[in-house]
Design a protein around this motif. Structure first.
Motif, PDB file in Angstrom:
ATOM      1  N   PHE A 258      44.609  39.700  29.536  1.00 61.85           N
ATOM      2  CA  PHE A 258      43.589  38.670  29.360  1.00 61.85           C
ATOM      3  C   PHE A 258      42.329  39.219  28.708  1.00 61.85           C
ATOM      4  CE2 PHE A 258      40.183  35.830  31.084  1.00 61.85           C
ATOM      5  CZ  PHE A 258      40.625  34.645  30.527  1.00 61.85           C
ATOM      6  N   TYR A 259      41.957  40.463  29.023  1.00 59.97           N
ATOM      7  CA  TYR A 259      40.732  41.064  28.488  1.00 59.97           C
ATOM      8  C   TYR A 259      41.030  42.086  27.385  1.00 59.97           C
ATOM      9  CZ  TYR A 259      38.272  38.936  32.420  1.00 59.97           C
ATOM     10  OH  TYR A 259      37.737  38.036  33.318  1.00 59.97           O
TER      11      TYR A 259
ATOM     12  N   CYS B 136      40.411  47.439  33.291  1.00 61.58           N
ATOM     13  CA  CYS B 136      41.253  46.249  33.418  1.00 61.58           C
ATOM     14  C   CYS B 136      41.182  45.682  34.838  1.00 61.58           C
ATOM     15  CB  CYS B 136      42.697  46.591  33.082  1.00 61.58           C
ATOM     16  SG  CYS B 136      43.823  45.179  33.207  1.00 61.58           S
TER      17      CYS B 136
ATOM     18  N   THR C 118      45.202  40.727  35.858  1.00 59.16           N
ATOM     19  CA  THR C 118      44.756  39.946  34.700  1.00 59.16           C
ATOM     20  C   THR C 118      45.613  40.198  33.464  1.00 59.16           C
ATOM     21  OG1 THR C 118      43.161  41.666  34.068  1.00 59.16           O
ATOM     22  CG2 THR C 118      42.362  39.891  35.494  1.00 59.16           C
TER      23      THR C 118
ATOM     24  N   ASN D 222      36.184  36.687  27.488  1.00 58.30           N
ATOM     25  CA  ASN D 222      37.143  37.788  27.508  1.00 58.30           C
ATOM     26  C   ASN D 222      37.458  38.274  26.104  1.00 58.30           C
ATOM     27  OD1 ASN D 222      39.914  36.637  26.522  1.00 58.30           O
ATOM     28  ND2 ASN D 222      39.116  35.073  27.897  1.00 58.30           N
TER      29      ASN D 222
END
Length: 415
Positions: free
Chosen positions: A188-189, A181, A185, A218
């Protein structure tokens, strides 16, 4: 004394202390053993393997010595650095070896420093930079996207010759590549499989080579929509791919690309019929499509077996991870053509020449891990033209385009 005044005085004192505090002296420019890189690195071992044990050289870098030399010659002008009065630069050969070893093993920079004699900080710059250069020098010849009608027709003829699927420009698939990660973020991913990822979308030809790759979307994106974010899809939608016209194709059918249930049925994209609505003819169609789509599954399997960085979460920033993955894809194409030890018929799933039964026995399956694909979803609101295209191929495979062995596959329950 007022509290605000006390706070202000304290803050001033801290700032003054920081300002006048003597800068700590660097303990050393570099660790002594790292300064003796030529003595302790794996370069001496590789020179020995090159002459005495070429198979071990191949296992170490995933390519034979001659192929390595050719690749080194191509990338050297772009990764060569000049020596300074302070220290000697890291040679192009050392940079390429460190990068290939990283891709082959997936080891951390901290671990890799012991075999390369290069600090983790330097590796963090060298490896993404070298991956980017590998892509830049190889993509023109080894990841060439078709741009003319004739180039698409050549690909289609090859697909028809090898897999008996006419007017086919390649098999499409997408995979989630695991990453750690990135800082700040959030989710988001974070993908539907509950890990962090970026997406590799690929188009593969009949010879297991990548024709087009898109990396970096993503993992949180909707699986069905990821293809729509690619340049390939934008060109396809706007009729800018220069595909052959129906009149130029076998049986005057649309030129198509093959997908699985994760992709929407469209004018130029075929997907299987749902398992809940199968008839005998639809099972024939699904078998023929699945048989041809086998190339993309094997291509993903090969890169995971050869480049074990894909077995772990890639612990670099997403932009650097993108460079690493795209370098692996173009290296795959390069090695498929240049190195017999990288790719042969035993490497991928084989086909019985008499019964045409595809055996799931490719050597890559012994060493590969699964790359998670897209969620399979039922499609609604299909355009009439898309349905008509699939119906034309269904009729063709059950008529003029039928092959003798397809009925046997149905009877054996393999379709």
């Amino acid at each position: 004394m007022k509290p605000k005044r006390i706070i202000a005085i304290a803050a001033f004192g801290i700032a003054t202390e920081v300002l006048f505090k003597k800068k700590q002296k660097r303990r050393m420019w570099s660790k002594k053993w790292l300064q003796k890189r030529k003595m302790y690195s794996d370069m001496n071992l590789l020179r020995e393997l090159r002459t005495s044990e070429p198979t071990d050289f191949q296992n170490y870098l995933r390519m034979d010595p001659n192929t390595f030399d050719e690749l080194l010659k191509l990338v050297s002008p772009y990764i060569q650095k000049e020596d300074t009065v302070m220290r000697q630069s890291i040679s192009p050969e050392e940079r390429l070896v460190a990068t290939l070893r990283y891709l082959a093993t997936g080891r951390s920079y901290e671990c890799l420093k012991f075999s390369t004699g290069i600090s983790p900080q330097a590796l963090g710059r060298i490896i993404p930079e070298t991956c980017k250069v590998i892509y830049q020098v190889l993509q023109k010849d080894y990841l060439k996207f078709p741009k003319t009608v004739q180039e698409w027709m050549d690909i289609g003829e090859r697909f028809n010759s090898r897999w008996q699927f006419p007017n086919c420009g390649g098999a499409i698939d997408g995979k989630h590549i695991r990453i750690t990660c990135p800082a700040k973020t959030g989710a988001f991913y974070y993908n539907y499989k509950k890990f962090y990822s970026i997406v590799l979308m690929a188009l593969v030809n009949s010879d297991y080579e990548f024709l087009y790759v898109d990396v970096g979307k993503n993992g949180r994106n909707s699986d069905g929509a990821i293809l729509e974010y690619t340049k390939f899809y934008q060109y396809l939608r706007n009729n800018q791919l220069h595909l052959p016209l129906k009149e130029e194709n076998i049986e005057q059918m649309n030129y198509v690309f093959l997908g699985d249930e994760a992709f929407a049925l469209q004018k130029h994209i075929l997907r299987p019929f749902s398992q809940s609505e199968l008839t005998y003819k639809k099972r024939i169609f699904n078998y023929r499509l699945s048989r041809a789509r086998n190339v993309v599954e094997n291509s993903f399997g090969l890169i995971t077996a050869r480049f074990r960085i894909l077995h772990t979460a890639i612990t670099v920033q997403p932009e650097n991870a993108k460079d690493i993955i795209i370098a692996i894809c173009v290296l795959h194409n390069f090695l498929c053509r240049k190195s017999k030890s990288y790719f042969n018929r035993k490497t991928v799933d084989s086909e019985n020449k008499i019964t045409h039964d595809i055996k799931i026995d490719g050597e890559w399956r012994n060493n590969a891990v699964e790359l998670y694909g897209f969620e399979k979803k039922k499609q609604t609101n299909v355009l009439v033209e898309a349905k008509q295209t699939r119906q034309e191929y269904l009729d063709f495979f059950n008529g003029n385009g039928s092959v003798t062995w397809q009925e046997n596959m149905i009877e054996k329950g393999k379709a």
